[in-house]
Design an enzyme around this catalytic site. Structure first.
Site: not given
Ligand code: FCB
Length: 436
Positions: A351, A167
């Site tokens: 995720e 991320e």
């Protein structure tokens, strides 16, 4: 659950994800200090000033945790390696115990028939590197490439897949502009540099792994769908800018070797000199794209300085995090990412999951997972090449600035006794994965 394994393509992979600092117990095993330790020790940054010193004590209990993954029937385990556990000072001397741990973890997965999927950096930067400017310092790309060679030199031969950085938006914007994560800065120049350097470090790490002869290398982005909060042109522009900063900047860097114009309008003066020259490295070819998806945001304009936008509370049902539940946005992202950025490249949802205060009968989580799996199927039906789906997370864990209160696990952790108890969602996934 409504879904079962046979609803998906035959080679579709199901996995579960965690990260090192959130579960291992960072004060143990010779790991060096990280910027998360000092961020958490600074009053006001983290709920109850909690840190990852012990977390789930996964370092000492990993065999039991791997048994839980195997018993649920997952095909893959996405874990991260802690830079400071391997290199306590970030560079130089290696902590052999750290390397040994990831080696045993890898073998433990393979013995159980689970594919190891590693992320090299999930946010705990060694403090000595933070002292040198951390992600603001261009040299971090080289330091990270060196760390890549050391850790992958040891376990890279047995990885199913690897992504350098989890991320990039969180590493840069959330941590250097919003100040919500370590190092807790609120500075646009620091932000612009971190945004660029995190992508440069990604590229250097990919190059280092290619040099080691590794394959199945990817990049993991967190995407958040932005909707204008009202019909005004100003809000529409604000939402497009939010999309640019959050999503398109990072996808664009890696897959188009360019940054979006609306983001450059505000950020260009703060980027490092000659940033365009780095796109050959940033855009080094990858083998797959990972998307982490949780929620969407309603965005409107404000008169504050650039980026002049703010988040507005939306009407959809919310999780324990206060995040709106919007599975359709997952379909839209999967379709848009394939059409505009990745083409035929395999996509993984790396995720997806929710925080719930329900510690045993977490039916809300079962519904959430079902809804998002339906959204994923919708994208599959439209021809998007999605190869797998990972639930966040195996265990209740250290949810960063929100401490231990927000629970994302399929398995409950009692943080006093460290006892693991599978929740209803764990049992539901287990039967879904077993049924054909
Ligand atoms: C993601 C992070 C992960 C966890 C979940 C809830 O952004 O990658 O560590 O905090 O959110």
């Amino acid at each position: 659950m409504k879904h079962k394994r046979s609803d998906f393509p035959q080679d579709f992979l199901f996995g579960v994800a965690t990260s090192a600092y959130q579960i291992e117990g960072h004060a143990q095993g010779g790991a060096g200090k990280t910027h998360w330790d000092s961020f958490a020790a600074t009053p006001g940054n983290v709920v109850n000033a909690e840190n990852g010193d012990l977390a789930c004590d996964h370092l000492n209990r990993f065999e039991q945790d791997l048994d839980l993954i195997q018993d649920a029937g997952f095909d893959c385990y996405r874990f991260s390696t802690s830079w400071a556990r391997v290199l306590p000072e970030g560079r130089g001397a290696v902590n052999q115990a750290g390397l040994d741990f990831y080696d045993r973890l890898t073998d433990g997965l393979l013995e159980r028939g689970i594919r190891p999927c590693a992320t090299l950096y999930h946010w705990e930067l060694p403090s000595p590197l933070a002292d040198l400017g951390g992600w603001r310092n261009r040299d971090i790309a080289g330091w990270f490439a060196d760390f890549t060679e050391i850790i992958m030199g040891r376990i890279g031969d047995r990885m199913f897949s690897v992504a350098p950085i989890n991320e990039p938006w969180c590493v840069s914007w959330l941590s250097h502009f919003d100040g919500h994560h370590a190092p807790g800065l609120r500075d646009i120049r620091a932000t612009a540099r971190a945004m660029h350097h995190v992508l440069l470090a990604h590229g250097r790490s990919i190059e280092a792994m290619r040099g080691l002869g590794m394959s199945n290398l990817g990049a993991v982005f967190n995407l958040e769908w932005a909707e204008p909060a009202d019909d005004s042109a100003q809000s529409e522009n604000a939402a497009a800018l939010y999309d640019g900063i959050y999503n398109r900047f990072f996808l664009g860097g890696v897959f188009k070797k360019s940054y979006p114009e609306n983001v450059l309008d505000g950020l260009a003066p703060h980027l490092p000199a000659d940033w365009e020259d780095d796109f050959e490295t940033i855009g080094a070819p990858v083998d797959w794209c990972g998307l982490n998806y949780y929620t969407r945001k309603l965005i409107s304009h404000t008169d504050a300085p650039w980026p002049s936008l703010k988040e507005v509370q939306g009407p959809l049902p919310k999780t324990q995090m206060g995040w709106e539940i919007d599975p359709d946005a997952l379909s839209r992202f999967l379709i848009r990412t394939a059409r505009e950025y990745t083409g035929e490249l395999p996509i993984f949802v790396t995720e997806n999951g929710m925080a719930s205060s329900e510690r045993q009968q977490d039916n809300d989580r079962i519904d959430y997972l079902d809804l998002h799996l339906s959204a994923l199927q919708e994208a599959l039906n439209q021809g998007v090449p999605i190869n797998g789906y990972f639930v966040w997370s195996l265990l209740d864990n250290y949810e960063w600035a929100l401490g231990y209160e927000k629970r994302f696990g399929l398995v409950d952790v009692d943080f006093k006794t460290l006892k693991r108890t599978p929740k209803a969602s764990y049992h539901a996934i287990k039967s879904a994965l077993a049924s054909i």
